[in-house]
Design an enzyme around this catalytic site. Structure first.
Site, PDB file in Angstrom:
ATOM      1  N   TYR A   1      -9.306   5.131 -12.349  1.00  0.00           N
ATOM      2  CA  TYR A   1      -9.109   5.761 -11.029  1.00  0.00           C
ATOM      3  C   TYR A   1      -8.927   7.276 -11.134  1.00  0.00           C
ATOM      4  CZ  TYR A   1      -7.601   0.926 -10.022  1.00  0.00           C
ATOM      5  OH  TYR A   1      -7.503  -0.432  -9.918  1.00  0.00           O
TER       6      TYR A   1
ATOM      7  N   GLY B   1       0.763  -1.243   0.000  1.00  0.00           N
ATOM      8  CA  GLY B   1       0.000   0.000   0.000  1.00  0.00           C
ATOM      9  C   GLY B   1       0.790   1.286   0.000  1.00  0.00           C
TER      10      GLY B   1
ATOM     11  N   CYS C   1     -13.349   4.091 -28.781  1.00  0.00           N
ATOM     12  CA  CYS C   1     -14.551   4.867 -29.048  1.00  0.00           C
ATOM     13  C   CYS C   1     -15.325   5.174 -27.785  1.00  0.00           C
ATOM     14  CB  CYS C   1     -15.441   4.106 -30.022  1.00  0.00           C
ATOM     15  SG  CYS C   1     -14.513   3.567 -31.440  1.00  0.00           S
TER      16      CYS C   1
ATOM     17  N   GLU D   1       4.172  -6.629   1.763  1.00  0.00           N
ATOM     18  CA  GLU D   1       3.666  -7.037   0.440  1.00  0.00           C
ATOM     19  C   GLU D   1       3.627  -5.847  -0.518  1.00  0.00           C
ATOM     20  OE1 GLU D   1      -0.260  -8.330   1.501  1.00  0.00           O
ATOM     21  OE2 GLU D   1       0.399 -10.222   2.361  1.00  0.00           O
TER      22      GLU D   1
ATOM     23  N   GLY E   1       3.689  -3.784  -3.846  1.00  0.00           N
ATOM     24  CA  GLY E   1       3.521  -4.010  -5.277  1.00  0.00           C
ATOM     25  C   GLY E   1       3.944  -2.747  -6.015  1.00  0.00           C
TER      26      GLY E   1
HETATM   27  C1  LIG Z   1      -2.954  -5.151  -3.854  1.00  0.00           C
HETATM   28  C2  LIG Z   1      -2.404  -5.779  -2.646  1.00  0.00           C
HETATM   29  C3  LIG Z   1      -1.077  -5.531  -2.261  1.00  0.00           C
HETATM   30  C4  LIG Z   1      -0.167  -4.578  -2.995  1.00  0.00           C
HETATM   31  O1  LIG Z   1      -0.605  -3.262  -2.912  1.00  0.00           O
HETATM   32  P1  LIG Z   1       0.352  -2.087  -3.403  1.00  0.00           P
HETATM   33  O2  LIG Z   1      -0.452  -0.872  -3.146  1.00  0.00           O
HETATM   34  O3  LIG Z   1       0.607  -2.303  -4.833  1.00  0.00           O
HETATM   35  O4  LIG Z   1       1.589  -2.145  -2.574  1.00  0.00           O
HETATM   36  C5  LIG Z   1      -0.588  -6.187  -1.146  1.00  0.00           C
HETATM   37  N1  LIG Z   1      -1.361  -7.039  -0.441  1.00  0.00           N
HETATM   38  C6  LIG Z   1      -2.645  -7.297  -0.779  1.00  0.00           C
HETATM   39  C7  LIG Z   1      -3.427  -8.247   0.035  1.00  0.00           C
HETATM   40  C8  LIG Z   1      -3.206  -6.682  -1.883  1.00  0.00           C
HETATM   41  O5  LIG Z   1      -4.471  -6.934  -2.209  1.00  0.00           O
END
Ligand SMILES: *Cc1c(COP(=O)(O)O)cnc(C)c1O
Length: 420
Positions: free
Chosen positions: A318, A239, A344, A275, A277
Site C-alpha cells: 500500500y 474503517g 530478492c 466493526e 479492526g
Molecule cells: C476490513 C473490514 C473491517 C475493518 O476495517 P478497519 O479499517 O480495520 O477498521 C470492518 N468491516 C468489514 C466488512 C471489513 O471488510
C-alpha cells in the site's frame, strides 16, 4: 498512556525492554501491548455506550487467539470474513451470538457452518447470496438473521486498494437496489431481516465520508420502515483511521466519531454495531528487527534489516508509511537511510530517505503501528518462517505464536514418490 516509549535511552513495550524480548525470542518479531488493546476497546465501547453498541472486532486485522481472547473477555463481538475467522473467533471465546459475518464470496459450506453455529447476523452482499442463505437455512431448519451491506457510493478518500464504498467497488448492494433486496428478503423462507450494514473502506482519516454515508443509510432506514420493514440494527462497519506518523497524522478522535453517529443515525432508535479492526490494534503493536548490514551505493545509504516484505507487507503493498525508530535513543549523527529487507526484489523496502541515528549491524530497529494487517498478511516467501508474536502485559511478556522450524515448514510438502 505511552505503551511504546523510550526509557533510559531504550525502547520499551509497557515495562519490558524490547531488547530483552529479542534476546529470548530472536528477531524479527511482532510485539503487542495488552494495555494498549484494552484501552482502545474501552475507549470505543465507552464512546458508543448510549447506542447500546456492540463492538465487533474485525478479526482480519489480527487474528491471534491471544488478541481475540482479550477482546472477548471485555465483551467484544467479532466481524469475520471466512469460516476460518469464524472458527478463530469461537475458539477465542466470542459467542456466536456476537459474530457478524461479512464478505462478498461466502460459500455454501461457510454459510452452513455459520447457520449451524447460529451466528448473530449475515451481512449479505448480493441478492444471489441471499437466495443461497435462504436455501441453506431451509435445508438446516434454521433462521438466518440478515442485514444487507449497502454500498452508499461514497468516496472514503483512502488508498484505492482499501476503498470499498464507491459504486465501482465489488462490495455490497447499490443503494438504489436496496428496496428491492429487502422486499425479496421478506418473501424468502428461512430469512429474518435484522437491519442494514455498510463499510466504506479502511484508514479513513476524515469524518466527512462517514457522515455522508451514515446519512444516506439513515434515509434508507426511514424509507424501508415506511415500506413496512423492521430495521432494528445498523452496522456501521469499521474503517476509522489511525496515526502512523507520530509527528504528522491527525486521526479523528473517537468522541468526534460518536458525535457523527449521534447526528446521523442517533434518532433511529437502532442497536449500533461497529466493526473496528485497525483502530483497535494497529498502534498496539510494533515489529522489532535487527540490522544485518549497512552499506552505501552512490548517494544512498541502506539499512538492511532481518524483517522483510513477507513478514510485513503494508509498505510494499500500500506504500504505507510507518514510523521506524532505533531501539537506542542516542546522540549519534542522524543519517538518511533506505530501510530494506532481505527478499530478492526492490519492492522489499520499508522506507526511503528515513532519518535515524546512525545504526550498525546488530542494532535493533522498531517499525511502529504494526499491530493491524501485519502478522495476518505474512507469508513464507523465500522460505522465511512466519515470525513470532509476543504480548507484553506490564512487566511480563509471553510468546503468543512461536516461530515454526524449517523441518515443519518443509514437511508440509509431499515429495512425488511419497505422494503416490
Ligand atoms: C476490513 C473490514 C473491517 C475493518 O476495517 P478497519 O479499517 O480495520 O477498521 C470492518 N468491516 C468489514 C466488512 C471489513 O471488510
Amino acid at each position: 498512556m505511552n505503551t511504546f516509549a523510550y526509557r533510559d535511552g531504550h525502547y520499551f513495550a509497557e515495562n519490558v525492554a524490547v531488547r530483552q524480548i529479542a534476546d529470548v525470542v530472536g528477531t524479527p518479531f511482532y510485539c503487542y501491548s495488552r494495555a494498549a488493546i484494552e484501552a482502545r476497546y474501552d475507549a470505543i465501547a465507552g464512546a458508543l455506550k448510549e447506542f447500546d453498541a456492540l463492538v465487533c472486532y474485525a478479526v482480519k486485522a489480527n487474528s491471534n487467539q491471544a488478541l481475540i481472547g482479550l477482546l472477548a473477555a471485555r465483551g467484544a463481538g467479532a466481524d469475520v470474513v471466512s469460516e476460518g475467522e469464524m472458527r478463530r473467533a469461537l475458539a477465542a471465546g466470542i459467542p456466536a451470538s456476537k459474530i457478524v459475518y461479512s464478505g462478498v464470496a461466502k460459500t455454501v459450506r461457510e454459510i452452513e457452518f455459520a447457520l449451524q453455529q447460529d451466528i448473530r447476523q449475515f451481512n449479505v452482499e448480493s441478492e444471489q447470496e441471499l437466495r443461497v442463505i435462504s436455501a441453506a437455512a431451509v435445508r438446516l431448519n434454521r433462521i438466518a438473521h440478515v442485514a444487507f451491506r449497502i454500498n452508499p457510493n461514497v468516496d472514503a478518500g483512502t488508498h484505492e486498494k482499501i476503498s470499498t464504498g464507491k459504486a465501482e467497488n465489488k462490495f455490497g448492494i447499490a443503494i438504489e437496489y436496496a428496496r428491492r433486496a429487502y422486499d425479496e428478503a421478506r418473501a424468502l423462507p428461512g430469512i429474518e431481516v435484522r437491519g442494514v450494514d455498510l463499510h466504506i473502506g479502511s484508514q479513513i482519516m476524515n469524518l466527512a465520508p462517514f457522515e455522508a454515508a451514515f446519512s444516506r443509510i439513515a434515509e434508507l432506514v426511514e424509507d424501508l420502515r415506511r415500506a413496512g420493514h423492521t430495521i432494528s440494527t445498523i452496522d456501521l462497519g469499521g474503517g476509522l483511521g489511525i496515526n502512523y506518523d507520530r509527528q504528522n497524522d491527525k486521526a479523528p478522535g473517537i468522541d468526534d466519531y460518536a458525535k457523527i453517529v449521534r447526528k446521523t443515525v442517533g434518532h433511529l432508535d437502532c442497536r449500533i454495531i461497529v466493526e473496528p479492526g485497525r483502530w483497535l490494534v494497529g498502534n498496539a503493536g510494533v515489529l522489532v528487527s535487527s540490522v544485518i548490514y549497512t552499506k552505501t551505493n552512490g548517494a544512498t545509504k541502506f539499512l538492511i534489516i532481518d524483517a522483510a516484505m513477507n513478514d510485513f507487507l503494508r509498505p510494499s503493498m500500500y506504500n504505507a508509511y510507518h514510523s521506524i525508530v532505533g531501539e537506542q535513543q542516542t546522540d549519534a549523527a542522524q543519517v538518511l537511510y533506505d530501510i530494506v529487507g532481505p527478499v530478492c526484489e526492490t519492492g522489499d523496502t520499508f522506507a526511503r530517505k528515513r532519518q535515524l541515528p546512525e545504526q550498525d549491524a546488530g542494532d535493533l530497529v522498531v517499525i511502529e503501528g504494526a499491530g493491524a494487517y501485519g502478522s495476518v498478511m505474512a507469508s513464507t516467501y523465500n522460505t522465511r518462517p512466519l515470525i513470532p508474536e509476543v504480548m507484553v502485559d506490564g512487566d511480563e511478556f509471553r510468546v503468543i505464536r512461536q516461530r515454526p522450524d524449517y523441518d515443519s515448514m518443509i514437511a508440509l510438502d509431499i515429495p512425488w514418490d511419497a505422494a503416490g
